[in-house]
Write an enzyme that holds these catalytic residues in place. Structure first.
Site, short mmCIF file in Angstrom:
data_model
loop_
_atom_site.label_atom_id
_atom_site.label_comp_id
_atom_site.label_asym_id
_atom_site.label_seq_id
_atom_site.Cartn_x
_atom_site.Cartn_y
_atom_site.Cartn_z
N CYS A 1 -1.90 8.41 4.47
CA CYS A 1 -1.97 8.15 3.03
C CYS A 1 -3.38 8.39 2.50
O CYS A 1 -3.56 8.57 1.30
CB CYS A 1 -1.50 6.73 2.72
N GLU B 1 0.88 -1.17 0.00
CA GLU B 1 0.00 0.00 0.00
C GLU B 1 0.91 1.21 0.00
O GLU B 1 1.78 1.34 0.87
CB GLU B 1 -0.92 -0.01 1.22
#
Length: 543
Positions: free
Chosen positions: A327, A293
């Site tokens: 994020c 990720e």
């Protein structure tokens, strides 16, 4: 040996404590903060269950008070990476053979330890080492990590129970083996829960792990290892090393027993790792699992039908909680000209109320960015924006790195929807707004979809259900986690499995069974009870 088919406790999400004045959890946390402040913590590596120290000691300090020393960790070299791999491979057979209920019990106990006696300690380590306020630490290092441990046990049990059909005279079954070799967990600074989940999810499925955390997260990483050791994790199952990334990669990605990587970090680093693995593919015993990720340039699309107060609240929380170092943080917003004046006023009002300072003062909403490197990168974007005629500083824009790496929550308004702060990941408290003509809503949907290479999170604010459905469909590939009338942050384990595609990663959904499937290699077994004793088939017979 006795056998049974055991039912895993059904997990529920860990309740979030509020840390109100006068509460017991607030007092416990204050004491834990004082304890960390009052000593210089010694932080060794953990290889094969042994504490490992070297001649090279590196300092740990709070980002909001970088003159204070929290402790020292010991940086390793290539030899320590090799030792960690050897320890993982040595522990592999015994760990893989251990009964599933025994493995599960370790991680369920770890969850209870964090929920109880370690809660204040792991939150305090996160608050000081990563400059998270009490609430952000609580939802991360306590609640989310607890949820990862409990829900992953439950998901693993579900996977093991999935079995193929049988046919007359045949018993088909499937076993879920750990990968052949060791797994490398490379974890980021911004979430203690991610740092805990990446090595433990692979270990839960019978793998042994070499874990390298970000240097700016090492204090809370040490607490995670303390918890795992007290929970009974056998030596060598997870080996914690502090080694420079390229040094570790040179050893790990050339090792024949490298079986997979569990990664959260930058897109550039992940792409380089992927290329390295591809170039070395002939060296490995099996094809490594690559799970990552990475970055995000997360959007908030606002329609004319949206509620102004809801939008302003979602933007301030989504963009500025933990200084935008998520994020999933709201980084670009598209707002209709008809609503912008009201939203601008409300956002300025909210931002004006936000206090900035250290995490030990619980009234501070905004704390410091993680280190000097991040501070310089983020402020460079702000400085450039101040000099650009296409950009208006709506709020914030000031910063001071004297005592801590403090940057004001900053809102930029751009006339060019492809200005660099609308496209590039900043990873700081900077929100860029594009104000559009409501008659051009269809075009702005396409702009949202095409502006950034990332596809992690995004949201739509609207009350018009036709608009909500249209945007949901047209932006189906623009975000792995999509939110309706909410900020694009705050995914909860078991409720919103997390991950994105495009340049944001492999979308293997941490917090779900999908992620755990990546850490097993299935073997199908067919047992025939009465075997044929002649090669012939009926169709061969003559008429």
């Amino acid at each position: 040996m006795s056998f049974g088919i055991f039912n895993i406790p059904v997990p529920t999400n860990e309740p979030v404590k509020e840390y109100r004045p006068g509460s017991s959890e607030r007092e416990d946390l204050k004491r834990a903060l004082q304890d960390f402040r009052g000593v210089e913590t010694d932080i060794p590596m953990y290889i094969g269950g042994q504490e490992v120290r070297t001649e090279r000691k590196l300092r740990v300090s709070p980002p909001h008070d970088h003159q204070h020393t929290l402790g020292y960790f010991y940086e390793g070299e290539a030899e320590h990476v090799k030792q960690a791999i050897d320890a993982a491979l040595q522990a592999k057979q015994s760990w893989a053979k251990l009964s599933w209920e025994s493995r599960a019990g370790i991680f369920l106990k770890a969850a209870d330890l964090i929920a109880g006696p370690y809660r204040a300690r792991i939150n305090a380590a996160t608050m000081l080492g990563q400059s998270k306020n009490a609430y952000q630490a609580e939802i991360d290092s306590a609640c989310e990590l607890i949820d990862f441990l409990r829900f992953n046990v439950y998901f693993a049990d579900e996977i093991y129970r999935q079995q193929p059909n049988a046919s007359p005279g045949v018993w088909n079954r499937q076993e879920y083996r750990p990968l052949e070799g060791f797994v490398f967990a490379l974890t980021p600074f911004n979430f203690t829960a991610i740092a805990g989940n990446l090595p433990t999810s692979a270990a839960m499925m019978g793998n042994t792990v070499v874990w390298k955390p970000a240097y700016t997260q090492i204090l809370s990483a040490k607490v995670i290892m303390e918890v795992l050791q007290e929970a009974g994790l056998p030596d060598g199952v997870i080996n914690l090393i502090y080694v420079d990334g390229p040094v570790a990669g040179e050893v790990i990605f050339n090792h024949p027993d490298f079986a997979g990587i569990h990664f959260t970090g930058s897109t550039a680093v992940f792409q380089k790792i992927w290329a390295t693995i591809g170039n070395n593919i002939h060296k490995y015993k099996s094809y490594p699992r690559i799970v990552g990720e990475t970055g995000g340039k997360d959007f908030v699309l606002v329609h004319e039908s949206a509620n102004v107060d809801e939008v302003a609240t979602g933007l301030v929380r989504g963009a500025f909680e933990f200084q935008g170092q998520k994020c999933s943080a709201a980084s670009r917003a598209y707002i209709p000209a008809t609503l912008w004046p009201q939203i601008e006023v409300k956002m300025k009002e909210f931002i004006g109320e936000l206090k900035i300072g250290g995490t030990e003062d619980f009234s501070n909403f905004i704390n410091a960015v993680i280190d000097e490197r991040a501070f310089k990168k983020i402020t460079a974007y702000i400085d450039e924006a101040k000099q650009n005629n296409e950009v208006e500083i709506v709020a914030g824009g000031n910063y001071d790195g004297t005592k801590g790496y403090f940057i004001e929550p900053t809102v930029l308004r751009v006339s060019n929807p492809t200005y660099r702060t609308m496209c590039e990941e900043i990873f700081g408290p900077v929100l860029t707004v594009c104000v559009y003509d409501p008659t051009e809503f269809e075009a702005i949907i396409q702009t949202v979809n095409s502006t950034s290479p990332y596809a992690l999170t995004g949201s739509i604010f609207a009350r018009d259900r036709y608009i909500i459905e249209e945007v949901t469909q047209k932006l189906q590939n623009a975000a792995g986690n999509f939110y309706i009338n909410d900020k694009p942050t705050g995914a909860v384990v078991g409720q919103q499995p997390f991950g994105g595609a495009r340049a944001s990663g492999t979308n293997d959904k941490a917090g779900s069974a999908l992620n755990l499937y990546r850490w097993v290699s299935a073997r199908t077994i067919k047992e025939t009870f009465v075997s044929p004793k002649h090669y012939g088939y009926p169709f061969l017979q003559e008429e």
